[in-house]
Design an enzyme around this catalytic site. Structure first.
Site, PDB file in Angstrom:
ATOM      1  N   SER A   1       0.978  -1.382  -0.202  1.00 45.35           N
ATOM      2  CA  SER A   1       0.120   0.108  -0.211  1.00 45.35           C
ATOM      3  C   SER A   1       1.182   1.339  -0.020  1.00 45.35           C
ATOM      4  CB  SER A   1      -0.725  -0.289   1.062  1.00 45.35           C
ATOM      5  OG  SER A   1      -1.947   1.196   1.421  1.00 45.35           O
TER       6      SER A   1
ATOM      7  N   ASP B   1      -6.028   2.071  -3.805  1.00 44.31           N
ATOM      8  CA  ASP B   1      -7.186   1.512  -2.798  1.00 44.31           C
ATOM      9  C   ASP B   1      -7.919   2.765  -2.699  1.00 44.31           C
ATOM     10  OD1 ASP B   1      -5.152   0.940  -0.820  1.00 44.31           O
ATOM     11  OD2 ASP B   1      -5.854  -0.373  -0.616  1.00 44.31           O
TER      12      ASP B   1
END
Length: 580
Positions: A147, A310
Site C-alpha cells: 500500500s 485503493d
C-alpha cells in the site's frame, strides 16, 4: 545459542539460499540487533495478510516467507473450497521492489499443487484484483503490495472467492495451515518454464481491465445527456508513482472529462517513490507537486491515489484561493450525500451505508436524513466487504461504504476500497457542484450547517522493532486496566473494549452490553457532548493510532474541543510510556 540464532544459522548454512539474500546476510553478520529483529519471530500474518521490510529472515518479506504463506493458502483452499485446481488463483502486484518476483513465486508454489495461477502481465491496482477474482471466478486472489508504506516494504494480501479481503476466521484458518509448513526454505516450487508448459501459469492481459471499465460506467449519477456532454472541469491527477494511471484516466474519459492533466513526474511507477516523502494521499505533502500544477492551470480539483490505488485524496480551493486537502471523513460525507441525493427513494428503503467505528458520525447524520440505515464495522475494509456479502442473502442494498483513512466504495462489483471508483465519483461530484456555483468546500459547509460541525483527528506514534511492539502492548494494557473517567474535562460516558467485546456505561446504571462485532485490540471511549476517542494498534505498521471526534455548535467550537482532546491524549500516552 538462542532460538533466533538457530534460525539465522539455518539460513546461513542453506546451500541453495537465494544469492541476493545470502549477500544481505553476510552484510548483516556483525549487526546483532538487526539480525535478531530479522529472525526473532515470524512475520505476522494478520487478518488480511502480511506486510514487512524486504530482506533475509523469517520476520522479513522475501521469496521464502512468500512461499510459506502461499503454501499455507494452497493447503487451505484445497481442503475448504471446491474445484480449486480448475478455478485457480489470480495474482496481481504493484510497483514495489520484488513485487513481480513475489507474484511469480506465488504461481510456482501453487503450480506444485496443480493449481492454476492467473498472473497479470504488468502491475495493476488492488481493486482490479478484487474485481478479477469475481470476473475470472477464481477461488482466491493474491495482491502483492504494501500500500502506502515506505519503499523498503512489501506485502501479501489474500482475497476470498467473493473478492473481499479474507475475514478474521478465514485468516485464522489460513495461519494454522501456514504454521504447519515446518521449513520455509524447503517449500516445493515448480519452475516457471514448466508452469507455462503445463498451462499452470496463465498471463492476464487487458481483458479484465475492459470488464472493469465497463462496470465503472454504471456508478455515475448523471443522466444520459449529462454523461455525453463534454466537461471542461479542470482536473489534476497524480498516481504517486503507483498503479492507478491507466484506469483512472480511462474512467474519466468515459464520462467525457477531457481537461485532465497528470503530474508527469509522478505518473511513472517508481518503487522509490522518489518525489514524495511518503506516497500516502492522507499526508498532505504528497500533494505538493499536484498543487503546483493546479495553481498553474487553475484546476478545480486535485486527485491523488496511493501506490496500489485503493485510497484517494482530494484537494480543492478554499475561499483564500489556496488548495485545501479534504480529510477522508469530509470527502466520504460529500460523496455519501451526493449519492443519496441522486438515488431513487424506493431504492433507499432497503439501503445501507457502512462505515467503521472510527469514521465520522457526520456520515450517520447524513444517512439518517435520507432514512438510510448506518452499519458500523471494525476498522478495515474487510469488514465492509463481509457485510456486502451478507446483503446478497438478506436483500439489503449497499449504497456506500467508507473509512476515514481515504478508503471508499461506491459499487459492489469490487469488494474492497477502490480509489478508481472514488476518483471518478469525486470528479463527477465536483462537476455537479461547480454547475451549482459551489466548490466542494462550500458544499461541505452546507452539510455542517444542516447536520452539525463534526470534526475528527488522528495521531499515531511509530514504535519500531521488538521494543516498540512491547511498548504498544503496554499502552493498550494500561488503558484497558486503568479505567479513564475524564478526558480534557469531558466525562467518559461509555467505554467499549473490542477485545473483551464489552460495552460499559460509566455515567448510568445500565448493565454492560456485549459488542456484536469480531474481537479486536481496540478501545473506544465515548465522551459527553458527542465527543469520542479510540485507541488501536495498526495491523500493518509499527504504530499505535488514536482517533478522536467532536461535534460543536460552530466550526470554532469544534476546533477548540478537538485541540483539547488531542493534547489530553498526547499527554496520557506520554505518561504511560514514561512510567514503563
Amino acid at each position: 545459542m538462542t532460538s533466533w540464532q538457530k534460525v539465522y544459522e539455518k539460513w546461513l548454512g542453506y546451500q541453495n539460499l537465494d544469492p541476493a539474500l545470502k549477500e544481505n546476510l553476510e552484510e548483516l553478520k556483525d549487526d546483532h540487533e538487526a539480525l535478531e529483529d530479522a529472525f526473532y519471530k515470524e512475520l505476522t500474518f494478520g487478518t488480511g495478510g502480511m506486510r514487512g521490510v524486504l530482506g533475509p529472515g523469517i520476520n522479513r518479506m522475501n521469496i521464502y516467507t512468500i512461499r510459506k504463506a502461499v503454501n499455507g493458502l494452497a493447503n487451505y483452499i484445497l481442503e475448504n473450497t471446491v474445484n480449486v485446481k480448475d478455478r485457480g488463483v489470480v495474482v496481481a502486484y504493484d510497483s514495489r521492489y520484488m513485487s513481480q518476483e513475489f507474484a511469480v513465486e506465488a504461481a510456482k508454489v501453487l503450480g506444485s499443487y496443480g493449481i492454476k495461477a492467473y498472473v497479470f502481465e504488468s502491475l495493476r491496482p488492488t481493486p482490479l484484483l478484487s474485481y478479477a477474482v469475481r470476473y475470472l471466478g477464481t477461488v482466491a486472489g493474491i495482491m502483492i503490495t504494501a500500500s502506502h508504506n515506505p519503499p523498503e516494504y512489501n506485502g501479501f494480501k489474500v482475497y476470498n472467492e467473493d473478492g473481499g479481503q479474507i475475514t478474521p476466521d478465514q485468516a485464522a484458518d489460513i495461519v494454522s495451515y501456514i504454521q504447519n509448513t515446518e521449513d520455509e526454505l524447503l517449500v516445493p516450487v515448480m519452475e516457471r518454464s514448466e508452469l507455462e508448459q503445463k498451462e499452470l501459469l496463465n498471463w492476464v492481459g487487458q481483458e479484465v481491465d475492459h470488464g472493469y471499465l465497463e462496470r465503472l460506467q454504471s456508478i455515475t449519477k448523471l443522466d444520459e445527456e449529462a454523461r455525453k456532454k463534454e466537461k471542461d472541469l479542470r482536473i489534476v491527477f497524480t498516481p504517486l508513482h503507483g498503479t492507478a494511471h491507466d484506469l483512472v484516466m480511462s474512467g474519466l474519459e468515459q464520462l467525457n472529462f477531457n481537461n485532465v492533466e497528470v503530474v508527469k513526474e509522478q505518473a511513472k511507477p517508481d518503487p522509490e517513490f522518489s518525489t514524495v516523502a511518503s506516497p500516502n494521499p492522507e499526508e498532505h505533502q504528497a500533494f505538493t507537486m499536484a498543487i503546483e500544477q493546479g495553481e498553474k492551470t487553475d484546476a478545480a480539483i486535485l486527485l491523488g491515489t496511493d501506490p496500489d490505488a485503493d485510497r484517494l485524496g482530494v484537494a480543492v480551493k478554499n475561499k483564500s484561493g489556496d488548495y485545501q486537502v479534504l480529510t477522508g471523513n469530509q470527502l466520504g460525507a460529500l460523496m455519501l450525500d451526493y449519492i443519496l441525493s441522486h438515488s431513487d427513494p424506493m431504492v433507499l428503503k432497503s439501503a445501507r451505508m457502512i462505515k467503521t467505528v472510527v469514521t465520522s458520525e457526520l456520515g450517520r447524520a447524513i444517512a439518517d436524513a435520507y432514512n438510510v440505515k448506518t452499519i458500523n464495522t471494525l476498522t478495515g475494509f474487510k469488514y465492509i466487504g463481509e457485510k456486502i456479502h451478507q446483503f446478497d442473502a438478506t436483500g439489503e442494498t449497499f449504497v456506500f461504504g467508507y473509512e476515514e483513512s481515504y478508503g471508499y466504495l461506491i459499487s459492489t462489483f469490487v469488494r474492497d476500497k477502490d480509489a478508481v471508483q472514488a476518483a471518478v465519483m469525486a470528479s463527477e461530484m465536483a462537476y455537479y457542484w461547480n454547475g451549482k456555483g459551489k466548490t466542494l468546500l462550500e458544499a461541505l459547509e452546507v452539510l455542517y450547517e444542516e447536520h452539525g460541525y463534526y470534526m475528527e483527528g488522528m495521531s499515531s506514534l511509530t514504535l519500531k522493532g521488538k521494543e516498540g511492539t512491547e511498548q504498544i502492548a503496554a499502552i493498550m494494557e494500561a488503558v484497558r486496566n486503568n479505567p479513564i473517567t475524564k478526558i480534557a474535562d469531558l466525562k467518559v460516558e461509555v467505554a467499549e473494549d473490542y477485545l473483551q467485546s464489552e460495552r460499559k456505561f460509566l455515567t448510568s446504571k445500565a448493565e454492560a452490553e456485549t459488542i456484536q462485532l469480531p474481537k479486536e485490540n481496540m478501545i473506544k471511549l465515548i465522551l459527553e457532548g458527542e465527543c469520542w476517542v479510540c485507541l488501536r494498534p495498526s495491523g500493518t505498521e509499527p504504530k499505535i493510532k488514536y482517533y478522536y471526534g467532536v461535534c460543536g455548535e460552530s466550526k470554532q467550537d469544534s476546533e477548540r474541543k478537538l485541540t483539547l482532546i488531542k493534547h489530553a491524549m498526547d499527554e496520557m500516552i506520554e505518561q504511560i510510556r514514561t512510567k514503563r
